[in-house]
Scaffold this motif. Structure first.
Motif, PDB file in Angstrom:
ATOM      1  N   MET A   1      60.790 114.027 119.685  1.00 33.62           N
ATOM      2  CA  MET A   1      59.681 113.923 118.746  1.00 33.62           C
ATOM      3  C   MET A   1      58.632 114.981 119.067  1.00 33.62           C
ATOM      4  O   MET A   1      58.394 115.321 120.207  1.00 33.62           O
ATOM      5  N   THR A   2      57.977 115.490 118.038  1.00 35.28           N
ATOM      6  CA  THR A   2      56.964 116.526 118.187  1.00 35.28           C
ATOM      7  C   THR A   2      55.673 115.945 118.742  1.00 35.28           C
ATOM      8  O   THR A   2      55.257 114.867 118.353  1.00 35.28           O
ATOM      9  N   SER A   3      55.044 116.687 119.658  1.00 33.40           N
ATOM     10  CA  SER A   3      53.732 116.296 120.168  1.00 33.40           C
ATOM     11  C   SER A   3      52.719 116.302 119.030  1.00 33.40           C
ATOM     12  O   SER A   3      52.831 117.079 118.079  1.00 33.40           O
ATOM     13  N   LYS A   4      51.714 115.435 119.123  1.00 33.90           N
ATOM     14  CA  LYS A   4      50.692 115.370 118.081  1.00 33.90           C
ATOM     15  C   LYS A   4      49.891 116.662 117.978  1.00 33.90           C
ATOM     16  O   LYS A   4      49.248 116.912 116.972  1.00 33.90           O
ATOM     17  N   LYS A   5      49.922 117.495 119.024  1.00 37.49           N
ATOM     18  CA  LYS A   5      49.156 118.740 119.011  1.00 37.49           C
ATOM     19  C   LYS A   5      50.027 119.968 118.767  1.00 37.49           C
ATOM     20  O   LYS A   5      49.533 121.083 118.759  1.00 37.49           O
ATOM     21  N   GLN A   6      51.319 119.770 118.553  1.00 36.18           N
ATOM     22  CA  GLN A   6      52.235 120.881 118.303  1.00 36.18           C
ATOM     23  C   GLN A   6      52.426 121.043 116.799  1.00 36.18           C
ATOM     24  O   GLN A   6      52.608 120.061 116.074  1.00 36.18           O
ATOM     25  N   LYS A   7      52.391 122.296 116.335  1.00 35.04           N
ATOM     26  CA  LYS A   7      52.605 122.558 114.913  1.00 35.04           C
ATOM     27  C   LYS A   7      53.964 122.052 114.467  1.00 35.04           C
ATOM     28  O   LYS A   7      54.942 122.152 115.201  1.00 35.04           O
ATOM     29  N   LEU A   8      54.000 121.504 113.255  1.00 34.77           N
ATOM     30  CA  LEU A   8      55.272 121.077 112.684  1.00 34.77           C
ATOM     31  C   LEU A   8      56.086 122.300 112.289  1.00 34.77           C
ATOM     32  O   LEU A   8      55.538 123.316 111.852  1.00 34.77           O
ATOM     33  N   SER A   9      57.394 122.195 112.409  1.00 37.37           N
ATOM     34  CA  SER A   9      58.298 123.275 111.998  1.00 37.37           C
ATOM     35  C   SER A   9      58.372 123.322 110.472  1.00 37.37           C
ATOM     36  O   SER A   9      57.957 122.374 109.788  1.00 37.37           O
ATOM     37  N   GLU A  10      58.940 124.374 109.950  1.00 31.74           N
ATOM     38  CA  GLU A  10      59.137 124.482 108.499  1.00 31.74           C
ATOM     39  C   GLU A  10      59.975 123.316 107.983  1.00 31.74           C
ATOM     40  O   GLU A  10      59.691 122.755 106.929  1.00 31.74           O
ATOM     41  N   GLU A  11      60.998 122.951 108.735  1.00 26.63           N
ATOM     42  CA  GLU A  11      61.864 121.836 108.335  1.00 26.63           C
ATOM     43  C   GLU A  11      61.086 120.520 108.335  1.00 26.63           C
ATOM     44  O   GLU A  11      61.221 119.701 107.420  1.00 26.63           O
ATOM     45  N   GLN A  12      60.259 120.313 109.350  1.00 26.22           N
ATOM     46  CA  GLN A  12      59.449 119.089 109.409  1.00 26.22           C
ATOM     47  C   GLN A  12      58.445 119.034 108.261  1.00 26.22           C
ATOM     48  O   GLN A  12      58.217 117.971 107.683  1.00 26.22           O
ATOM     49  N   LEU A  13      57.861 120.184 107.943  1.00 24.53           N
ATOM     50  CA  LEU A  13      56.927 120.240 106.803  1.00 24.53           C
ATOM     51  C   LEU A  13      57.652 119.923 105.502  1.00 24.53           C
ATOM     52  O   LEU A  13      57.142 119.171 104.661  1.00 24.53           O
ATOM     53  N   HIS A  14      58.838 120.477 105.343  1.00 22.75           N
ATOM     54  CA  HIS A  14      59.648 120.218 104.149  1.00 22.75           C
ATOM     55  C   HIS A  14      59.934 118.716 104.024  1.00 22.75           C
ATOM     56  O   HIS A  14      59.764 118.125 102.954  1.00 22.75           O
ATOM     57  N   ASP A  15      60.348 118.103 105.128  1.00 16.98           N
ATOM     58  CA  ASP A  15      60.637 116.669 105.133  1.00 16.98           C
ATOM     59  C   ASP A  15      59.388 115.848 104.828  1.00 16.98           C
ATOM     60  O   ASP A  15      59.445 114.841 104.113  1.00 16.98           O
ATOM     61  N   LEU A  16      58.249 116.280 105.360  1.00 16.81           N
ATOM     62  CA  LEU A  16      56.989 115.571 105.117  1.00 16.81           C
ATOM     63  C   LEU A  16      56.623 115.610 103.638  1.00 16.81           C
ATOM     64  O   LEU A  16      56.188 114.605 103.071  1.00 16.81           O
ATOM     65  N   LEU A  17      56.812 116.745 103.000  1.00 16.13           N
ATOM     66  CA  LEU A  17      56.479 116.867 101.573  1.00 16.13           C
ATOM     67  C   LEU A  17      57.435 116.057 100.699  1.00 16.13           C
ATOM     68  O   LEU A  17      57.060 115.610  99.622  1.00 16.13           O
ATOM     69  N   ILE A  18      58.650 115.836 101.168  1.00 20.09           N
ATOM     70  CA  ILE A  18      59.570 114.937 100.459  1.00 20.09           C
ATOM     71  C   ILE A  18      59.095 113.494 100.624  1.00 20.09           C
ATOM     72  O   ILE A  18      59.086 112.716  99.679  1.00 20.09           O
ATOM     73  N   GLU A  19      58.673 113.160 101.847  1.00 22.94           N
ATOM     74  CA  GLU A  19      58.175 111.814 102.128  1.00 22.94           C
ATOM     75  C   GLU A  19      56.875 111.519 101.378  1.00 22.94           C
ATOM     76  O   GLU A  19      56.663 110.402 100.893  1.00 22.94           O
ATOM     77  N   LEU A  20      55.997 112.521 101.282  1.00 18.67           N
ATOM     78  CA  LEU A  20      54.681 112.374 100.650  1.00 18.67           C
ATOM     79  C   LEU A  20      54.552 113.375  99.502  1.00 18.67           C
ATOM     80  O   LEU A  20      53.835 114.375  99.611  1.00 18.67           O
ATOM     81  N   PRO A  21      55.233 113.135  98.384  1.00 20.44           N
ATOM     82  CA  PRO A  21      55.256 114.136  97.308  1.00 20.44           C
ATOM     83  C   PRO A  21      53.901 114.395  96.647  1.00 20.44           C
ATOM     84  O   PRO A  21      53.741 115.408  95.961  1.00 20.44           O
ATOM     85  N   GLU A  22      52.934 113.512  96.871  1.00 18.25           N
ATOM     86  CA  GLU A  22      51.605 113.724  96.287  1.00 18.25           C
ATOM     87  C   GLU A  22      50.794 114.766  97.074  1.00 18.25           C
ATOM     88  O   GLU A  22      49.760 115.229  96.613  1.00 18.25           O
ATOM     89  N   TRP A  23      51.267 115.138  98.232  1.00 18.93           N
ATOM     90  CA  TRP A  23      50.633 116.163  99.067  1.00 18.93           C
ATOM     91  C   TRP A  23      51.329 117.503  98.838  1.00 18.93           C
ATOM     92  O   TRP A  23      52.488 117.551  98.437  1.00 18.93           O
ATOM     93  N   ALA A  24      50.609 118.586  99.124  1.00 19.18           N
ATOM     94  CA  ALA A  24      51.159 119.936  98.956  1.00 19.18           C
ATOM     95  C   ALA A  24      50.646 120.828 100.086  1.00 19.18           C
ATOM     96  O   ALA A  24      49.668 120.490 100.760  1.00 19.18           O
ATOM     97  N   LEU A  25      51.284 121.956 100.271  1.00 19.38           N
ATOM     98  CA  LEU A  25      50.801 122.967 101.205  1.00 19.38           C
ATOM     99  C   LEU A  25      49.975 123.983 100.426  1.00 19.38           C
ATOM    100  O   LEU A  25      50.396 124.461  99.375  1.00 19.38           O
ATOM    101  N   LYS A  26      48.800 124.278 100.952  1.00 17.49           N
ATOM    102  CA  LYS A  26      47.927 125.268 100.310  1.00 17.49           C
ATOM    103  C   LYS A  26      47.112 125.948 101.410  1.00 17.49           C
ATOM    104  O   LYS A  26      46.402 125.292 102.161  1.00 17.49           O
TER     105      LYS A  26
END
Length: 101
Positions: A1-26
């Motif tokens: 599991m990723t540390s709370k202070k470590q940046k999420l990877s591109e794959e983790q960000l992609h998965d997060l946006l699938i989990e939370l589709p109301e959020w976006a990257l900007k």
């Protein structure tokens, strides 16, 4: 599991946006918009967000444009979006499900 202070990877960000589709990257931040009926209700919403953020000790960027509120999450000390931001986004989505995109 990723540390709370470590940046999420591109794959983790992609998965997060699938989990939370109301959020976006900007601009390197995790963002979401809420539209409220009036300016006064938008300010009340921001005050409720402030209470939740203070409890979590993790504070989003807040932009208010009349009845439109945009919240932005990023961990500046980590240089990007972290698991801490993801957890805060989940909490915000749970507490305030209504959204306009």
């Amino acid at each position: 599991m990723t540390s709370k202070k470590q940046k999420l990877s591109e794959e983790q960000l992609h998965d997060l946006l699938i989990e939370l589709p109301e959020w976006a990257l900007k601009d390197g931040k995790l963002v979401r918009d809420w539209t409220l009926p009036t300016f006064v209700e938008a300010i009340a919403f921001v005050n409720r967000v402030a209470q939740l953020a203070e409890q979590a000790q993790h504070h989003p960027g807040i932009d208010i444009r009349y009845n439109l509120v945009q919240l932005a999450l990023v961990s500046h000390d980590a240089g990007g979006i972290t698991e801490r931001d993801a957890q805060m986004a989940r909490q915000l989505s749970l507490a305030f499900p209504a959204s306009a995109t």
